[in-house]
Design a protein around this motif. Structure first.
Motif, PDB file in Angstrom:
ATOM      1  N   ARG A  44       0.830  -1.208   0.000  1.00 29.20           N
ATOM      2  CA  ARG A  44       0.000   0.000   0.000  1.00 29.20           C
ATOM      3  C   ARG A  44       0.871   1.268   0.000  1.00 29.20           C
ATOM      4  O   ARG A  44       0.518   2.274  -0.612  1.00 29.20           O
ATOM      5  CB  ARG A  44      -0.954   0.035   1.189  1.00 29.20           C
ATOM      6  CG  ARG A  44      -1.956  -1.082   1.240  1.00 29.20           C
ATOM      7  CD  ARG A  44      -2.868  -1.078   0.019  1.00 29.20           C
ATOM      8  NE  ARG A  44      -3.786  -2.203   0.049  1.00 29.20           N
ATOM      9  CZ  ARG A  44      -3.650  -3.324  -0.673  1.00 29.20           C
ATOM     10  NH1 ARG A  44      -2.617  -3.453  -1.492  1.00 29.20           N
ATOM     11  NH2 ARG A  44      -4.533  -4.283  -0.598  1.00 29.20           N
ATOM     12  N   ARG A  95      -4.494   8.715   7.400  1.00 28.48           N
ATOM     13  CA  ARG A  95      -5.760   8.985   6.701  1.00 28.48           C
ATOM     14  C   ARG A  95      -6.051  10.465   6.529  1.00 28.48           C
ATOM     15  O   ARG A  95      -6.530  10.881   5.478  1.00 28.48           O
ATOM     16  CB  ARG A  95      -6.924   8.351   7.463  1.00 28.48           C
ATOM     17  CG  ARG A  95      -6.876   6.844   7.430  1.00 28.48           C
ATOM     18  CD  ARG A  95      -8.177   6.232   7.869  1.00 28.48           C
ATOM     19  NE  ARG A  95      -9.178   6.505   6.836  1.00 28.48           N
ATOM     20  CZ  ARG A  95     -10.447   6.749   7.097  1.00 28.48           C
ATOM     21  NH1 ARG A  95     -10.894   6.757   8.323  1.00 28.48           N
ATOM     22  NH2 ARG A  95     -11.292   6.974   6.114  1.00 28.48           N
ATOM     23  N   GLU A  96      -5.811  11.262   7.574  1.00 25.56           N
ATOM     24  CA  GLU A  96      -6.246  12.654   7.564  1.00 25.56           C
ATOM     25  C   GLU A  96      -5.210  13.616   8.140  1.00 25.56           C
ATOM     26  O   GLU A  96      -5.473  14.300   9.125  1.00 25.56           O
ATOM     27  CB  GLU A  96      -7.532  12.798   8.379  1.00 25.56           C
ATOM     28  CG  GLU A  96      -8.640  11.895   7.937  1.00 25.56           C
ATOM     29  CD  GLU A  96      -9.822  11.952   8.895  1.00 25.56           C
ATOM     30  OE1 GLU A  96     -10.929  12.170   8.390  1.00 25.56           O
ATOM     31  OE2 GLU A  96      -9.620  11.807  10.110  1.00 25.56           O
ATOM     32  N   GLY A 110      -6.755  10.100   0.494  1.00 15.47           N
ATOM     33  CA  GLY A 110      -7.930   9.265   0.291  1.00 15.47           C
ATOM     34  C   GLY A 110      -7.687   7.815   0.689  1.00 15.47           C
ATOM     35  O   GLY A 110      -8.256   6.897   0.094  1.00 15.47           O
ATOM     36  N   ILE A 111      -6.848   7.613   1.671  1.00 10.03           N
ATOM     37  CA  ILE A 111      -6.502   6.268   2.117  1.00 10.03           C
ATOM     38  C   ILE A 111      -7.608   5.752   3.034  1.00 10.03           C
ATOM     39  O   ILE A 111      -8.019   6.434   3.974  1.00 10.03           O
ATOM     40  CB  ILE A 111      -5.133   6.273   2.829  1.00 10.03           C
ATOM     41  CG1 ILE A 111      -4.046   6.732   1.846  1.00 10.03           C
ATOM     42  CG2 ILE A 111      -4.811   4.900   3.412  1.00 10.03           C
ATOM     43  CD1 ILE A 111      -2.671   6.910   2.466  1.00 10.03           C
ATOM     44  N   SER A 112      -8.075   4.553   2.760  1.00 14.07           N
ATOM     45  CA  SER A 112      -9.146   3.965   3.563  1.00 14.07           C
ATOM     46  C   SER A 112      -8.623   3.566   4.948  1.00 14.07           C
ATOM     47  O   SER A 112      -7.417   3.451   5.165  1.00 14.07           O
ATOM     48  CB  SER A 112      -9.712   2.721   2.863  1.00 14.07           C
ATOM     49  OG  SER A 112      -8.767   1.653   2.937  1.00 14.07           O
ATOM     50  N   GLU A 113      -9.551   3.341   5.846  1.00 13.51           N
ATOM     51  CA  GLU A 113      -9.197   2.872   7.201  1.00 13.51           C
ATOM     52  C   GLU A 113      -8.405   1.570   7.135  1.00 13.51           C
ATOM     53  O   GLU A 113      -7.381   1.423   7.796  1.00 13.51           O
ATOM     54  CB  GLU A 113     -10.480   2.677   8.013  1.00 13.51           C
ATOM     55  CG  GLU A 113     -10.266   2.153   9.408  1.00 13.51           C
ATOM     56  CD  GLU A 113      -9.904   3.224  10.425  1.00 13.51           C
ATOM     57  OE1 GLU A 113      -9.351   2.855  11.479  1.00 13.51           O
ATOM     58  OE2 GLU A 113     -10.158   4.411  10.178  1.00 13.51           O
ATOM     59  N   ALA A 114      -8.864   0.623   6.315  1.00 16.57           N
ATOM     60  CA  ALA A 114      -8.183  -0.678   6.208  1.00 16.57           C
ATOM     61  C   ALA A 114      -6.768  -0.517   5.663  1.00 16.57           C
ATOM     62  O   ALA A 114      -5.818  -1.118   6.185  1.00 16.57           O
ATOM     63  CB  ALA A 114      -8.997  -1.623   5.322  1.00 16.57           C
ATOM     64  N   ASP A 115      -6.614   0.288   4.619  1.00 17.27           N
ATOM     65  CA  ASP A 115      -5.279   0.495   4.046  1.00 17.27           C
ATOM     66  C   ASP A 115      -4.376   1.228   5.034  1.00 17.27           C
ATOM     67  O   ASP A 115      -3.185   0.918   5.147  1.00 17.27           O
ATOM     68  CB  ASP A 115      -5.363   1.272   2.738  1.00 17.27           C
ATOM     69  CG  ASP A 115      -5.922   0.429   1.591  1.00 17.27           C
ATOM     70  OD1 ASP A 115      -5.894  -0.822   1.677  1.00 17.27           O
ATOM     71  OD2 ASP A 115      -6.405   1.026   0.607  1.00 17.27           O
TER      72      ASP A 115
END
Length: 127
Positions: A44, A95-96, A110-115
């Motif tokens: 990732r 993420r943020e 724009g990275i998801s929680e899972a990633d």
């Protein structure tokens, strides 16, 4: 004759004994990221282009010089110089970053929680 030691000497010896005991029983923190997968995290890191800005050990061509090198991030006390280094905080930062420190150089990707959990799990292997 009984020889008396000065109270300062006794105090120093007691301090050394206490410190030695504490160091012998010290355990380094081992960060685990719930549902994080470190091998997938390194993939990732490549997928999201983290290497463009960071030097990251174990990630091919991760020689970026914009952000800080991420070597030994698993041993660091703070993330971005102000956020306590915990799994939840690292995932949030990934993420943020703009919500944590508005205007900093790291963009929201724009990275998801899972990633983010996978990336954090990989980063915590860097000790």
């Amino acid at each position: 004759p009984v020889r008396r030691q000065s109270s300062a000497a006794v105090h120093v010896i007691a301090c050394f004994m206490t410190l030695n005991c504490c160091l012998a029983n010290a355990v380094e923190p081992v960060w685990t990221v719930p549902r994080g997968n470190a091998p997938r995290g390194s993939q990732r890191i490549t997928q999201f282009g983290c290497a463009a800005c960071h030097t990251i050990p174990g990630v091919k061509d991760a020689n970026g010089n914009v952000g800080p090198p991420l070597s030994r991030i698993g041993d660091r006390t703070y993330i971005a110089g102000m956020l306590p280094n915990t799994p939840a905080n690292l995932v949030r930062w990934i993420r943020e970053p703009q919500a944590v420190i508005p205007g900093n150089a790291m963009p929201n990707m724009g990275i998801s929680e899972a990633d983010a959990r996978d990336i954090a799990a990989y980063l915590y292997t860097l000790r």
